[in-house]
Design an enzyme around this catalytic site. Sequence first.
Site, short mmCIF file in Angstrom:
data_model
loop_
_atom_site.label_atom_id
_atom_site.label_comp_id
_atom_site.label_asym_id
_atom_site.label_seq_id
_atom_site.Cartn_x
_atom_site.Cartn_y
_atom_site.Cartn_z
N VAL A 11 -32.52 20.53 -38.44
CA VAL A 11 -32.93 21.36 -39.52
C VAL A 11 -34.53 21.63 -39.39
CG1 VAL A 11 -33.34 19.80 -41.27
CG2 VAL A 11 -32.62 22.01 -41.95
N TYR A 12 -35.15 20.49 -38.65
CA TYR A 12 -36.71 20.71 -38.64
C TYR A 12 -36.97 21.81 -37.59
CZ TYR A 12 -36.45 16.09 -40.72
OH TYR A 12 -36.21 15.25 -41.65
N GLY A 13 -37.33 23.04 -38.02
CA GLY A 13 -38.23 23.92 -37.25
C GLY A 13 -37.23 24.82 -36.13
#
Length: 72
Positions: A11-13
Amino acid sequence: MGITFLDTADVYGYGDNEVLVGKAIRGIREKIFLATKFGIVRDKAIPHMRGVSGKPGIRACVLRRQLETAGC
């Protein structure tokens, strides 16, 4: 003493984080314990929307994609 544990998530970036992690551990991957989280679904076209997926096959799919993105 150096850092040997890294934690990331899909979900990060939208994969940008995996690229950064891959660059950071290039050449020392065998010395790093890499952890991840998954299941939160995002759409780059609608960044404010979030979903959750608990589908049985998602774990292997996400892990494979994260490692490929990181270049591991």
